[in-house]
Design a protein around this motif. Structure first.
Motif, PDB file in Angstrom:
ATOM      1  N   LEU A 335      -3.757  -7.879  -5.614  1.00 38.11           N
ATOM      2  CA  LEU A 335      -2.700  -8.160  -4.644  1.00 38.11           C
ATOM      3  C   LEU A 335      -1.912  -6.897  -4.319  1.00 38.11           C
ATOM      4  O   LEU A 335      -1.603  -6.627  -3.152  1.00 38.11           O
ATOM      5  CB  LEU A 335      -1.757  -9.235  -5.198  1.00 38.11           C
ATOM      6  CG  LEU A 335      -2.224 -10.689  -5.101  1.00 38.11           C
ATOM      7  CD1 LEU A 335      -1.377 -11.588  -5.986  1.00 38.11           C
ATOM      8  CD2 LEU A 335      -2.166 -11.172  -3.650  1.00 38.11           C
ATOM      9  N   CYS A 336      -1.578  -6.117  -5.348  1.00 37.18           N
ATOM     10  CA  CYS A 336      -0.829  -4.882  -5.121  1.00 37.18           C
ATOM     11  C   CYS A 336      -1.615  -3.933  -4.223  1.00 37.18           C
ATOM     12  O   CYS A 336      -1.054  -3.319  -3.303  1.00 37.18           O
ATOM     13  CB  CYS A 336      -0.521  -4.202  -6.451  1.00 37.18           C
ATOM     14  SG  CYS A 336       0.745  -5.036  -7.434  1.00 37.18           S
ATOM     15  N   ALA A 337      -2.922  -3.812  -4.478  1.00 36.21           N
ATOM     16  CA  ALA A 337      -3.745  -2.910  -3.670  1.00 36.21           C
ATOM     17  C   ALA A 337      -3.769  -3.351  -2.212  1.00 36.21           C
ATOM     18  O   ALA A 337      -3.618  -2.532  -1.290  1.00 36.21           O
ATOM     19  CB  ALA A 337      -5.160  -2.854  -4.246  1.00 36.21           C
ATOM     20  N   ALA A 338      -3.955  -4.666  -1.986  1.00 35.23           N
ATOM     21  CA  ALA A 338      -4.017  -5.169  -0.614  1.00 35.23           C
ATOM     22  C   ALA A 338      -2.669  -5.031   0.087  1.00 35.23           C
ATOM     23  O   ALA A 338      -2.598  -4.631   1.260  1.00 35.23           O
ATOM     24  CB  ALA A 338      -4.469  -6.629  -0.624  1.00 35.23           C
ATOM     25  N   PRO A 350       0.144   7.512   3.968  1.00 33.81           N
ATOM     26  CA  PRO A 350      -1.055   7.365   3.142  1.00 33.81           C
ATOM     27  C   PRO A 350      -0.833   6.299   2.071  1.00 33.81           C
ATOM     28  O   PRO A 350       0.305   6.068   1.634  1.00 33.81           O
ATOM     29  CB  PRO A 350      -1.231   8.756   2.514  1.00 33.81           C
ATOM     30  CG  PRO A 350       0.123   9.384   2.576  1.00 33.81           C
ATOM     31  CD  PRO A 350       0.772   8.851   3.819  1.00 33.81           C
ATOM     32  N   VAL A 351      -1.896   5.649   1.657  1.00 31.20           N
ATOM     33  CA  VAL A 351      -1.767   4.594   0.647  1.00 31.20           C
ATOM     34  C   VAL A 351      -1.418   5.217  -0.697  1.00 31.20           C
ATOM     35  O   VAL A 351      -2.150   6.071  -1.197  1.00 31.20           O
ATOM     36  CB  VAL A 351      -3.077   3.790   0.532  1.00 31.20           C
ATOM     37  CG1 VAL A 351      -2.924   2.680  -0.514  1.00 31.20           C
ATOM     38  CG2 VAL A 351      -3.463   3.192   1.876  1.00 31.20           C
ATOM     39  N   PRO A 352      -0.288   4.812  -1.295  1.00 24.38           N
ATOM     40  CA  PRO A 352       0.100   5.394  -2.585  1.00 24.38           C
ATOM     41  C   PRO A 352      -0.894   5.020  -3.686  1.00 24.38           C
ATOM     42  O   PRO A 352      -1.587   4.004  -3.601  1.00 24.38           O
ATOM     43  CB  PRO A 352       1.485   4.776  -2.859  1.00 24.38           C
ATOM     44  CG  PRO A 352       1.937   4.225  -1.555  1.00 24.38           C
ATOM     45  CD  PRO A 352       0.706   3.858  -0.806  1.00 24.38           C
ATOM     46  N   ARG A 353      -0.929   5.866  -4.713  1.00 22.42           N
ATOM     47  CA  ARG A 353      -1.833   5.619  -5.830  1.00 22.42           C
ATOM     48  C   ARG A 353      -1.210   4.576  -6.756  1.00 22.42           C
ATOM     49  O   ARG A 353      -0.043   4.645  -7.116  1.00 22.42           O
ATOM     50  CB  ARG A 353      -2.073   6.920  -6.585  1.00 22.42           C
ATOM     51  CG  ARG A 353      -3.177   6.848  -7.625  1.00 22.42           C
ATOM     52  CD  ARG A 353      -3.629   8.248  -8.004  1.00 22.42           C
ATOM     53  NE  ARG A 353      -2.495   9.069  -8.407  1.00 22.42           N
ATOM     54  CZ  ARG A 353      -2.081   9.181  -9.671  1.00 22.42           C
ATOM     55  NH1 ARG A 353      -2.711   8.523 -10.625  1.00 22.42           N
ATOM     56  NH2 ARG A 353      -1.052   9.953  -9.970  1.00 22.42           N
ATOM     57  N   LEU A 354      -2.022   3.596  -7.135  1.00 18.86           N
ATOM     58  CA  LEU A 354      -1.549   2.505  -7.991  1.00 18.86           C
ATOM     59  C   LEU A 354      -1.942   2.833  -9.432  1.00 18.86           C
ATOM     60  O   LEU A 354      -3.089   2.633  -9.844  1.00 18.86           O
ATOM     61  CB  LEU A 354      -2.176   1.185  -7.537  1.00 18.86           C
ATOM     62  CG  LEU A 354      -1.538  -0.117  -8.023  1.00 18.86           C
ATOM     63  CD1 LEU A 354      -0.083  -0.221  -7.593  1.00 18.86           C
ATOM     64  CD2 LEU A 354      -2.326  -1.308  -7.485  1.00 18.86           C
ATOM     65  N   GLU A 389       3.372   9.253  -5.296  1.00 19.00           N
ATOM     66  CA  GLU A 389       3.820   8.600  -6.527  1.00 19.00           C
ATOM     67  C   GLU A 389       4.748   7.438  -6.211  1.00 19.00           C
ATOM     68  O   GLU A 389       5.690   7.564  -5.430  1.00 19.00           O
ATOM     69  CB  GLU A 389       4.559   9.605  -7.414  1.00 19.00           C
ATOM     70  CG  GLU A 389       4.924   9.065  -8.789  1.00 19.00           C
ATOM     71  CD  GLU A 389       3.716   8.867  -9.682  1.00 19.00           C
ATOM     72  OE1 GLU A 389       3.822   8.116 -10.664  1.00 19.00           O
ATOM     73  OE2 GLU A 389       2.652   9.469  -9.387  1.00 19.00           O
ATOM     74  N   LEU A 390       4.470   6.277  -6.802  1.00 19.76           N
ATOM     75  CA  LEU A 390       5.316   5.103  -6.614  1.00 19.76           C
ATOM     76  C   LEU A 390       6.407   5.066  -7.673  1.00 19.76           C
ATOM     77  O   LEU A 390       6.183   5.439  -8.823  1.00 19.76           O
ATOM     78  CB  LEU A 390       4.479   3.825  -6.713  1.00 19.76           C
ATOM     79  CG  LEU A 390       3.627   3.426  -5.511  1.00 19.76           C
ATOM     80  CD1 LEU A 390       2.846   2.163  -5.838  1.00 19.76           C
ATOM     81  CD2 LEU A 390       4.478   3.201  -4.281  1.00 19.76           C
ATOM     82  N   HIS A 391       7.596   4.593  -7.259  1.00 19.45           N
ATOM     83  CA  HIS A 391       8.694   4.393  -8.192  1.00 19.45           C
ATOM     84  C   HIS A 391       9.119   2.931  -8.070  1.00 19.45           C
ATOM     85  O   HIS A 391       9.746   2.540  -7.091  1.00 19.45           O
ATOM     86  CB  HIS A 391       9.877   5.314  -7.876  1.00 19.45           C
ATOM     87  CG  HIS A 391       9.551   6.767  -8.037  1.00 19.45           C
ATOM     88  ND1 HIS A 391       9.451   7.369  -9.264  1.00 19.45           N
ATOM     89  CD2 HIS A 391       9.285   7.728  -7.113  1.00 19.45           C
ATOM     90  CE1 HIS A 391       9.143   8.644  -9.099  1.00 19.45           C
ATOM     91  NE2 HIS A 391       9.040   8.892  -7.805  1.00 19.45           N
ATOM     92  N   VAL A 392       8.758   2.145  -9.053  1.00 19.05           N
ATOM     93  CA  VAL A 392       9.082   0.724  -9.022  1.00 19.05           C
ATOM     94  C   VAL A 392      10.438   0.516  -9.655  1.00 19.05           C
ATOM     95  O   VAL A 392      10.647   0.841 -10.833  1.00 19.05           O
ATOM     96  CB  VAL A 392       8.020  -0.110  -9.759  1.00 19.05           C
ATOM     97  CG1 VAL A 392       8.421  -1.575  -9.778  1.00 19.05           C
ATOM     98  CG2 VAL A 392       6.670   0.059  -9.089  1.00 19.05           C
TER      99      VAL A 392
END
Length: 501
Positions: A335-338, A350-354, A389-392
């Motif tokens: 789900l996160c990827a989609a 650009p799609v961030p790296r998970l 880079e993602l920051h949750v």
């Protein structure tokens, strides 16, 4: 080279009606065989294959349901349309639950008869209806291994989601009404769109309606249409949702929010396949499939008198239940990827790296808002991200409302009426030390009642102004006032039209 004409078996014990149906279908270009009894129909079915079977419910030597059971047991390709007497709603619902493609109510409207037969024929093994304006009908079978069209947006391969997808693929072929149940944010509209895309109505329109967002005084015109001059401002004829969804699917989201008077009108429209626009004396025949959704317990609402039992059984012929995200956490990575792919595309990024660290952080979140909350979390992560880079960041939990008057505060160990701060603390009471109520619903009702009474007093018990202040509809505040038995000095709707004092 023209495709061969579809073959229909008509089963009815009344010679005049049997002849009428036969002539109607012959004019449409079908080949037609007839039978007057269950035994004759079985002989016809043994002798050849048909594209559709149209049968009366009651026959001299049995019931049309027996033919339906024969077709299912023998795994034949014919789709069965059952004709029931006027008002026999239970028979129609039972036929749909037993696998009938559709039903017709006697006396049969011939325009509707032709439409239902065409839909049944278009759904069988690729045999097209004669003189069909469409070349193909529903989407054809995809290459081996590909998911059926419409299911690609339902992300997840957990057992719970596989069950949902299998059920959608199975029930989409029928005309039976479907009730989608699930918590808020689980994706009920996505399931409705998948049902439509997998059905033989995929080329028709899908009209989605949020039943809780329409003002009560506009419901009838919005659903059934209106004629010019039928009300102030009606400068021309206009169609309603039923007319707009002709040949397709009408999705009624939050069906439990409809008021009882509108529920009665909706029930008749579904049963009779016709609607009467506001200001018209004539009814319009409509050919739609009904898919509805709710996060409420409609069975409990039926018991409480808030929802009509007959409408509930009419809508809940087939039920699809969507599991909450907490019951399928193994789907979170997919789900996160989609979701990230879609969010990044919308933002032109650009799609961030998970990373595993990000997934672990997300997994710690309760996600009580289901997929909608997960999407919100990822939107925030993309916005606050640094490059790839993602920051949750987990949003702060909503602060609890002050305890209403009369609700005891947390007590100290000695049982006094004061709240003692924890040792070494700053006087703030940790949430874990607040005593849990023994009757949660009663406590919530009391809290809601206090808030409503306070807001009503501030606005001179004007419901319209109070509803606007609290961000709810007038219908919702009326329901809450009735449910909580709040008495007002002028307990009538007329006061809603006056300005607040």
């Amino acid at each position: 080279m023209n495709a061969p004409a579809a073959t229909i078996l008509v089963v009815d014990d009344e010679p005049d009606l049997r002849t009428l149906y036969e002539l109607t279908l012959l004019r449409e270009g079908y080949r037609v065989e007839t039978a007057a009894t269950v035994a004759e129909a079985r002989q016809q079915l043994q002798a050849q294959r048909f594209d559709a079977v149209i049968t009366d419910m009651r026959l001299p030597d049995g019931f049309g349901m027996e033919l339906l059971q024969d077709i299912r047991t023998q795994k034949r390709r014919e789709r069965c349309v059952v004709m029931t007497a006027y008002g026999s709603a239970d028979n129609a619902v039972e036929a749909l639950r037993s696998g009938a493609f559709d039903y017709l109510t006697k006396p049969v409207d011939l325009k509707q008869f032709r439409s239902v037969v065409a839909s049944a024929v278009q759904g069988t093994g690729g045999v097209p209806a004669p003189r069909s304006p469409r070349a193909g009908g529903p989407a054809q079978t995809t290459a081996a291994g590909d998911p059926p069209p419409g299911l690609d947006r339902l992300v997840g391969e957990s057992e719970a989601m596989r069950n949902v997808k299998q059920r959608i693929a199975k029930v989409a072929r029928s005309m039976a009404p479907v009730l989608i149940r699930g918590e808020s944010g689980t994706g009920k509209e996505l399931v409705a769109r998948a049902l439509h895309a997998c059905s033989q109505r995929a080329e028709g329109p899908l009209v989605a309606v949020n039943c809780g967002a329409i003002p009560e005084n506009l419901l009838e015109a919005e659903f059934f249409g209106a004629r010019k001059g039928s009300y102030t401002g009606a400068s021309q004829d206009r169609d309603g949702y039923f007319q707009a969804a002709r040949g397709g699917t009408l999705f009624l989201d939050e069906i439990g929010d409809l008021p009882l008077p509108m529920q009665a009108k909706l029930l008749r429209a579904i049963q009779e396949r016709s609607v009467r626009p506001l200001g018209s004396t004539q009814e319009d025949t409509v050919d739609v499939r009904i898919v509805s959704a709710t996060h409420r317990d409609l069975a409990a609402d039926v018991q409480a008198g808030r929802f009509r039992q007959d409408l509930y059984y009419r809508l809940n012929v087939i039920e699809v239940t969507i599991p909450p995200l907490r019951e399928r956490r193994e789907d979170i990575p997919a789900l996160c990827a989609a979701l990230l792919e879609r969010i990044a595309a919308d933002a032109g990024l650009p799609v961030p790296r998970l990373t595993d660290r990000v997934l672990a952080s997300i997994a710690r979140h309760p996600l009580t808002g289901n997929v909608r909350e997960l999407e919100n979390l990822l939107h925030r992560a993309v916005a606050l991200g640094d490059g790839e880079e993602l920051h949750v960041e987990h949003p702060a939990a909503p602060t609890a409302a002050p305890l209403p008057a009369g609700m005891p505060a947390a007590r100290g160990a000695a049982g006094s009426g004061t709240t003692e701060p924890p040792e070494g603390g700053n006087g703030a009471m940790p949430a874990a030390t607040v005593p849990l109520p023994s009757d949660l619903q009663g406590w919530l009702d009391q809290q809601e009642r206090e808030i409503l009474v306070r807001a009503l007093r501030e606005h001179g018990f004007n419901r319209t102004a109070t509803a606007a202040r609290l961000g709810i509809s007038l219908r919702q505040i009326r329901y809450r006032i009735d449910r909580l038995a709040i008495a007002a000095p002028q307990d009538d709707d007329a006061s809603d039209d006056h300005a607040a004092c």
